[in-house]
Design an enzyme around this catalytic site. Sequence first.
Site, PDB file in Angstrom:
ATOM      1  N   LYS A  51       0.860  -1.192   0.000  1.00 20.50           N
ATOM      2  CA  LYS A  51       0.000   0.000   0.000  1.00 20.50           C
ATOM      3  C   LYS A  51       0.891   1.234   0.000  1.00 20.50           C
ATOM      4  O   LYS A  51       1.713   1.425   0.892  1.00 20.50           O
ATOM      5  CB  LYS A  51      -0.906  -0.007   1.235  1.00 20.50           C
ATOM      6  CG  LYS A  51      -1.778   1.242   1.317  1.00 20.50           C
ATOM      7  CD  LYS A  51      -2.799   1.183   2.431  1.00 20.50           C
ATOM      8  CE  LYS A  51      -3.542   2.498   2.539  1.00 20.50           C
ATOM      9  NZ  LYS A  51      -4.529   2.509   3.630  1.00 20.50           N
ATOM     10  N   LYS A  74      -2.328  -1.580  -3.673  1.00 19.98           N
ATOM     11  CA  LYS A  74      -3.168  -0.390  -3.601  1.00 19.98           C
ATOM     12  C   LYS A  74      -2.309   0.848  -3.663  1.00 19.98           C
ATOM     13  O   LYS A  74      -1.313   0.903  -2.946  1.00 19.98           O
ATOM     14  CB  LYS A  74      -3.937  -0.436  -2.276  1.00 19.98           C
ATOM     15  CG  LYS A  74      -4.817   0.750  -1.998  1.00 19.98           C
ATOM     16  CD  LYS A  74      -5.422   0.625  -0.620  1.00 19.98           C
ATOM     17  CE  LYS A  74      -6.233   1.874  -0.333  1.00 19.98           C
ATOM     18  NZ  LYS A  74      -6.765   1.869   1.013  1.00 19.98           N
TER      19      LYS A  74
HETATM   20  C1  PBG Z   1      -6.911   3.662   5.638  1.00 20.69           C
HETATM   21  C2  PBG Z   1      -7.451   3.538   4.255  1.00 20.69           C
HETATM   22  C3  PBG Z   1      -7.373   4.498   3.247  1.00 20.69           C
HETATM   23  C4  PBG Z   1      -8.024   3.971   2.146  1.00 20.69           C
HETATM   24  C5  PBG Z   1      -8.489   2.717   2.513  1.00 20.69           C
HETATM   25  N1  PBG Z   1      -8.099   2.463   3.813  1.00 20.69           N
HETATM   26  C6  PBG Z   1      -6.870   5.871   3.272  1.00 20.69           C
HETATM   27  C7  PBG Z   1      -5.460   6.145   3.490  1.00 20.69           C
HETATM   28  O1  PBG Z   1      -4.615   5.259   3.573  1.00 20.69           O
HETATM   29  O2  PBG Z   1      -5.164   7.334   3.593  1.00 20.69           O
HETATM   30  C8  PBG Z   1      -8.168   4.679   0.842  1.00 20.69           C
HETATM   31  C9  PBG Z   1      -9.171   4.118  -0.079  1.00 20.69           C
HETATM   32  C10 PBG Z   1      -9.512   5.034  -1.199  1.00 20.69           C
HETATM   33  O3  PBG Z   1      -8.853   6.071  -1.412  1.00 20.69           O
HETATM   34  O4  PBG Z   1     -10.469   4.711  -1.906  1.00 20.69           O
HETATM   35  N2  PBG Z   1      -7.822   3.088   6.561  1.00 20.69           N
END
Ligand code: PBG
Length: 326
Positions: free
Chosen positions: A197, A249
Amino acid sequence: MSFPNHRPRRLRTTPAMRRLTAENRIAPAELILPAFIREGLSEPNPIASMPGVVQHTTETLKRAASEAVERGVGGIMLFGIPEVRDAEGTASLDPEGVLNKAIRDVRAEVGDDLVIMSDVCLDEFTDHGHCGVLDSNGYVDNDATLDIYAKMAVAQADAGAHVLGPSGMMDGQIGVIRQALEDAGHVNTAVVAYAAKYASAFYGPFREAVDSQLKGDRRTYQMDAANRREAIQEVELDLAEGADMVMVKPAMSYLDILRDVAEMSPVPVAAYQISGEYAMIEAAAANGWIDRRAAITESVLGISRAGANMVLTYWATELAGWLKEA
Ligand code: PBG
């Protein structure tokens, strides 16, 4: 006159021919719908930067889950937005807290007809918006956060989640969650590791969606966009800790990473088409600059073709409807 043996255009002549010879197809079953529920709402609340996506009430969330089932969608990923936040994200552990209650409600609504996944992360629950608790210097404290994740995971499994999605990028999170689940007897609750991520600018609309309190960024725990090799290391660590599935991601700016992970992973690979990817396509379509349906379909097909076995997309239900028609 000589005839080339290979004339790829022969296979493009009619829609039926193209359909027959397509190398990849997407199916509703591989789609996962991310959904937001906000505590204390009486009406669903539109998210301005994600046209068509809302913060749900309990009722509208249950309806969205049922619709997903009707269309053959594979899963739902739940995110909760609590009314009260604090430095430790305490509301995440409350069995009656917004997310745990939503898991229970959705499970009661759809049973095992949809794979119910839930976000194990503190950012929606903390008053500073970070994915973990902070030390005295304001640095996200990895190991103190792990203790909370372990409890959160058990609370979500107790509530009926089939799959837990730890998205906070703490080192060791998969291992402590797996251990906590085993200790609590939740041997069949699976974990999808947000393994690779990245700290992405494309999360912008999600921060609105969860009313994030974050000031600053997550660069001390999420991955740097420059790094490719490191994604493999992250996946290997999560596999060693017991991940049942791994995720990459965001999706669209990271298709090379997705391909790398798809090639090495012995477990199913998910990709998350995130909020900013959604917003870009919606905005361009709203301006008449691209064909909305064609662009959505192509974007998800591209993610699938790159190697994702599952795609999280805010269009899951709508796209599943189109796929069923086709
Ligand atoms: C953190 C989380 C995020 C997303 C999913 N889980 C935000 C981040 O890491 O800032 C982002 C998902 C999206 O942008 O659609 N719990």
